[in-house]
Design an enzyme around this catalytic site. Structure first.
Site, PDB file in Angstrom:
ATOM      1  N   LYS B  90       0.887  -1.222   0.134  1.00  0.00           N
ATOM      2  CA  LYS B  90       0.078   0.007   0.147  1.00  0.00           C
ATOM      3  C   LYS B  90       0.798   1.138  -0.004  1.00  0.00           C
ATOM      4  CE  LYS B  90      -4.184   1.705   2.495  1.00  0.00           C
ATOM      5  NZ  LYS B  90      -4.992   1.464   3.947  1.00  0.00           N
ATOM      6  N   SER B 165      -9.919   1.588   2.755  1.00  0.00           N
ATOM      7  CA  SER B 165      -8.982   2.256   1.966  1.00  0.00           C
ATOM      8  C   SER B 165      -7.905   1.780   1.251  1.00  0.00           C
ATOM      9  CB  SER B 165      -8.327   3.467   2.965  1.00  0.00           C
ATOM     10  OG  SER B 165      -7.361   2.452   3.925  1.00  0.00           O
ATOM     11  N   SER B 189     -10.266  -1.121   6.686  1.00  0.00           N
ATOM     12  CA  SER B 189      -9.597  -0.730   5.461  1.00  0.00           C
ATOM     13  C   SER B 189      -8.888  -1.861   4.961  1.00  0.00           C
ATOM     14  CB  SER B 189      -8.711   0.211   5.506  1.00  0.00           C
ATOM     15  OG  SER B 189      -9.303   1.532   5.520  1.00  0.00           O
TER      16      SER B 189
END
Lengths: 99, 525, 496
Positions: B90, B165, B189
């Protein structure tokens, strides 16, 4: 629960150092108040004798020995600086002397 | 093996092929990069690629493999499970010399001078990082639409969000770009995008994985965890990154079990783990606004667990409804401080407008996106003079109650089972103008963060041809039970038809004429 | 000047209420929350930084154990209490010297609370209550400059960022500038004794701020207070507060309303002036630091720290008076200068049989004269002084092996060069001849050469005796011990 006025929104934005447009202030006033309405449910709970939880992990006294480790080079430290003069980072002058 | 075949392998299959000499790490990487290049434009799962660095790492992995093969079976068996396996990071995992933007304009151009703890651990394990994946700005969001670099689509339906997210990592794993990805989970997330993209995702116990080098959203809630296409792969990735790190004072000195080996059991053996397992079904998790199709899939999954011998017990988590408000006070409050360092002085985006105050206002006002500004405002307000007790302190006390609910439930059950998300993937743009509706996406996941517990999401079928996620919630430090339950559920549903379905829009990804997510959103608006 | 106000009629109607906040840099090897070196004095700007103390994204703090223990030790030394659990808080404000946009500090649970410190003043001993001592991190250093284009800029050096800082806050118990200065001086001695800080005010290792307000004599309510900063020496602490008391008294006497503000001390002009007040200073939005677990200071830990404490200044002064028989004045002078204390202790340790008073006289006299002279550029300095060597010198004097006058000459040379005193004495040929055998031959020669004087002495003429002693001294180039020569002369002349 509390309601935020437009002045309150502007004050909070200043505390947070967020430069917001008039349009943003208007939109945030509505959205923040809508979100604050959701907070109102918490008032239903009697928490007078409940201890707060700041962290879920039950650790204490996590300490390190007083030992020096290598620092970055000046160039590594300042690599991302928007403005640099020699080995310093530059910001606009801060008036800290006489008024 | 051909490129497309290689990208379909799970991580443990890749590991076996590497050890057998059937494939090289370099070939796995090139297949991965080729697929990313060919299909990422309409998907936009990736924020940046590091092809050169990845190639160097793949060559090094191949040298380790060759040396071990020369040294015999024992040396091969001792190799780390992730050696030569591509893993997506990420875009909030700081890596030396590479951009790390956290999806924010304010970190545009930021290149860190150090490696995150998990980046070091992955490098030691020989994992190959092709690049970093798109995300909601500073991990604030449930759709990956709040990225300064444009949204990511869901490979099951490109008009829909992948969740967030960590939507980029979830979409990359679901689209066969990589077998594994790293996400972070502050309120759901990892689990919610895993559910919406039809992959496995785990949020570990708070303190299981070091947060050093992870760009912070909410420090007391953030955890780092794996995505994979099955539970065993996810466990192998977590095993590689978990454990005490002296640079994170909240990382726990608790041993990390060898989950990877435990989960290598065959389907019959794994199904047997369900016999006598006590699993709680929290009444409060079938929330208002839950889609009937989602509820149906989850209840079918629970029934399947029961048929396989699990003892399902209805339990109460009475303060569940207070989770949303509690979370949306604590997380923004911590974020308001964590994001104060983005001031345009030392790094990143910087506006110059007169004096120091002018620079701050302009840098932060233009550098942050709407959702981040909204949360900074909420958090600043909740901590400000006169409101601390009514908001922040109150939320911390309710946090105690929510945690106590879980403690009480775990007195009688080994784990909880619940929906991951109340809905399947929603259309791009659908919730952008309604923050509260967006926040409700995480109603079933965020209480787990509030209590610091581990949560696993595994696919449990489709609703309206879109994936549904089943969430297992465990005691602190008991990821092992979750992994066993996830693997067992995979075993008892191994023959289900939905397991053999590819994401429906996989074909469209390969068509260069397919619009990008940003173009689709613009057209929609 | 300010001090004159004490006698002015308008000032006499008011009582000053003074509280002192002192920040001290703790003496650790590494910074508060990262491993960067604290040795920044001569370091290039921004050469002692890392991702943590630069506040880069993704970084986390880890507590330096030594810094915690120095604050706990200080707390024990001032009789403070330490709560079983303490924690860290974030103090939020924006400033270019604060890289994270918050300072990790302690808000409602400081490491030490409710202590006290007693010190002497010209009016006798005073005890001040110490409200709290807590641990926090220092900010970066800002240097104000004008760039080539004539633009006013501030240059930021993050070397200081993250240095461990202890903040010590008194109760508003102080009443005069002198008391404030003496408190700060006594606290510095305490910190030096513990080894908590080098506490050099001119180096910024000890920063003193004063809250000053006035109220009519005989009343209890607090008046409007000002915060006085930029006092860079103990002397300026006293002067600034005295000035501020006078300024407020005049203003109140003239019926003016005071404003709560921060004022800076201008040492050259001898005045305080209004400083720009930091915005939002009343809304720091403190909340518990989620990146750091709490601290538990249990009894065993505190006992171990207590056991490791050295003799503290107050106890040392009492011992010098009560056990060594020194005057209160000598004890205060010796303990008031850590260098003098060390030299005194080392001298006595090397020569335990010496009279403490004799050693004290040397330290408070010769040693401090040279040490302070060096600071003012008018003396030779005392950097070479080894306490054990001073002990040896005082022993030589006490034994009559060297004259007091010559000893001072030896000490000055030792103070500069550090040479052993025995070598200096030998080099300069200053050893006194008190050996009977060595002197008798010389005396007999003198007697033989001066028959007239010998006859005079025998006839009872006193001056003639002095003449003969002088002749012996001349023959020995001053090294003969006069009293021994006198006695031997009388013996050889058969006068005893």
């Amino acid at each position: 629960m509390a309601t935020l006025s437009r002045d309150d929104v502007a004050h909070v934005a200043h505390l947070a150092r967020l430069g917001l447009t008039e349009e943003e202030l208007t939109r945030l006033e509505g959205q923040l108040n809508h979100i604050l309405d959701q907070y109102a449910v918490l008032a239903e709970l009697d928490t007078e004798h409940i201890a707060p939880t700041a962290q879920t992990i039950e650790l204490e006294n996590i300490l390190r020995a007083d030992v020096v480790t290598p620092s970055l080079s000046v160039d590594e430290a300042l690599a991302g600086a928007p403005e640099r003069a020699g080995d310093h980072i530059v910001v606009p002058g801060i008036i800290a002397e006489y008024e | 093996m051909a490129g497309n075949d290689l990208t379909r392998l799970r991580a443990h299959e890749m590991a076996a092929a590497l050890r057998a000499g059937d494939v090289s790490a370099r070939e796995l990487l090139e297949a991965s990069l080729a697929r990313i290049r060919a299909t990422d434009r309409p998907l936009h799962a990736w924020a940046s690629l590091d092809e050169d660095g990845a190639r160097d790492a793949a060559k090094a992995a191949d040298r380790r493999l060759a040396a071990a093969r020369g040294a015999g079976q024992e040396a091969l068996a001792a190799l780390p499970g992730l050696l030569g396996i591509p893993v997506a990071l990420k875009d909030l995992v700081v890596t030396r010399g590479l951009p790390s933007t956290a999806g924010s304009r304010i970190l545009g151009g930021f290149v860190g001078p150090y490696d995150a703890h998990i980046a070091e651990r992955l490098a030691e394990a020989g994992a190959i990082v092709p690049g970093k994946t798109n995300m909601d700005e500073f991990a604030m969001g449930s759709s990956t639409e709040h990225s300064a670099w444009g949204p990511t689509s869901n490979p099951w339906d490109l008009t829909r969000v992948p969740g967030g997210s960590s939507g980029g990592s979830a979409a990359a794993v679901a689209s066969y770009h990589v077998p594994l990805g790293i996400g972070t989970d502050t309120g759901g997330s990892i689990r919610q995008p895993a559910a919406l993209c039809g992959v496995v995702g785990l949020k570990p116990t708070y303190g299981r994985v070091s947060r050093y080098g992870i760009i912070a959203f909410a420090s007391s809630l953030d955890q780092i965890g794996p995505f994979g296409r099955d539970t065993r792969d996810a466990a192998t990735l977590l095993q590689a990154i978990a454990g005490r790190d002296e640079r994170d004072s909240t990382s726990a000195p608790i041993p990390v079990p060898d989950w990877s080996t435990e989960l290598a059991a065959n389907d019959d053996e794994a199904a047997g783990w369900l016999r006598g397992a006590r699993i709680g079904l929290p009444r409060q998790y079938f929330v208002k606004g839950m889609e009937p199709g989602v509820e149906a899939r989850v209840r079918e999954a629970v029934a399947a667990l029961e048929s396989a011998g699990a003892i399902i017990v209805e339990v109460d988590l009475p303060h569940t409804d207070y989770g949303l408000a509690t979370y949306y006070i604590i997380a923004p409050a911590e974020a308001s401080a964590n994001l104060a360092r983005y001031d345009g002085v030392r790094f990143g985006y910087s506006e110059h407008e007169g004096d120091v105050l002018g620079n701050y206002l302009a840098t932060r006002g233009r550098g942050f996106g709407a959702e981040v500004k909204r949360r900074i405002m909420l958090g600043t307000y909740a901590l400000s003079a006169g409101y601390y007790d009514a908001f922040y302190l109150k939320a911390q006390k309710v946090r105690t109650l929510i945690k106590a609910d879980f403690d009480a439930a775990f007195a009688s059950v080994d784990a909880l089972v619940a929906p991951t998300s109340p809905t399947v993937a929603f259309p791009l743009g659908a919730r952008l103008d309604d923050p509260v509706a967006m926040y409700l996406s995480d109603a079933c996941t965020l209480p787990v963060n509030i209590a610091g517990l581990p949560g696993l999401s595994v696919p449990c079928g489709l609703s309206d041809r879109l994936p549904v996620g089943l969430q297992f919630i465990g005691r602190a430090w008991d990821e092992g039970t979750l992994f066993h339950l996830g693997r067992a559920y995979e075993a008892i549903t191994a023959d289900a038809g939905w397991r053999r379905l590819d994401p429906a829009d996989l074909g469209a990804l390969e068509d260069p004429a397919t619009p990008t997510p940003a173009e689709r959103m613009a057209a929609h608006a | 000047m300010g001090a004159a106000a004490a006698g002015a009629p308008v000032a006499a109607r008011y009582e000053a209420v003074i509280g002192i906040e002192i920040h001290v840099q703790l003496k650790t090897a590494s910074k508060m929350f990262c491993g960067c070196s604290t040795d920044i004095k001569d370091a290039a700007p921004n050469s002692r930084t890392c991702p943590v103390c630069l506040g880069l994204p993704g970084t986390l703090p880890v507590i330096n154990r030594r810094a915690v223990e120095l604050v706990l030790a200080t707390g024990i030394a001032i009789g403070a209490t330490t709560p079983e659990f303490t924690r860290w808080d974030r103090k939020n404000y924006f400033y270019p010297d604060l890289p994270k946009g918050y300072q990790i500090s302690q808000y409602d649970l400081p490491l030490a609370a409710n202590g006290h410190l007693t010190f002497d003043t010209s009016d006798g001993p005073v005890t001040v209550g110490i409200r709290r001592a807590h641990l926090e991190e220092d900010t970066a250093r800002l240097i104000h400059a004008t760039d080539a284009a004539g633009r006013r800029v501030s240059l930021v050096d993050f070397n200081r960022s993250g240095m461990p800082l202890m903040e010590i806050v008194t109760e508003p118990d102080l009443r005069t500038g002198e008391q404030a200065r003496r408190y700060a001086e006594e606290l510095r001695l305490l910190l030096l004794a513990i080894g908590a800080s080098d506490a050099a005010m001119e180096e910024g290792q000890m920063r003193v701020e004063a809250n000053v307000s006035l109220r009519p004599v005989g009343t209890d309510a607090f008046g409007t207070r000002t915060e006085v900063k930029n006092m860079n020496s103990f002397r300026s602490v006293e002067r600034a507060i005295a000035f501020e008391i006078e300024r407020q008294a005049r203003a109140l006497g003239a019926g003016e309303v005071l404003v709560q503000e921060t004022r800076g001390w201008d040492d050259d002009r001898g005045i305080t002036y209004t400083m720009r007040i930091k915005e939002d200073s009343d809304d720091y939005r403190y909340f518990p630091e989620p990146d750091l677990p709490p601290l538990r200071a249990d009894r065993a830990w505190l006992d171990a720290i207590r056991a490791g404490l050295p003799e503290l200044p107050a106890a040392r002064r009492a011992r010098y008076r009560d056990e060594l028989g020194l005057s209160a004045y000598d004890a205060a002078v010796l303990v008031g200068d850590p260098g003098a204390t060390a030299v005194f202790e080392a001298a006595l340790a090397a020569e335990p049989g010496l009279a403490p008073k004799a050693v004290a006289n040397w330290v408070t006299g010769e040693y401090l004269r040279l040490a302070k002279g060096a600071g003012e550029g008018s003396g030779a300095g005392a950097s070479g002084v080894d306490g054990a060597q001073l002990g040896r010198l005082v022993r030589l004097v006490a034994d009559g092996a060297i004259s007091g006058t010559n000893a001072k000459q030896v000490f000055e040379r030792h103070a500069l060069s550090g040479e052993p005193v025995d070598e200096i004495v030998a080099d300069l040929g200053l050893a006194q001849i008190s050996d009977r055998g060595a002197l008798i031959g010389i005396i007999d020669e003198v007697l033989a050469a001066n028959p007239g004087a010998v006859a005079d002495v025998r006839a009872g003429k006193g001056q003639a005796s002095g003449f003969l002693v002088g002749q012996v001294m001349k023959a020995t180039r001053g090294q003969a011990q006069a009293s021994v020569v006198q006695a031997l002369l009388r013996e050889r002349l058969g006068l005893d």
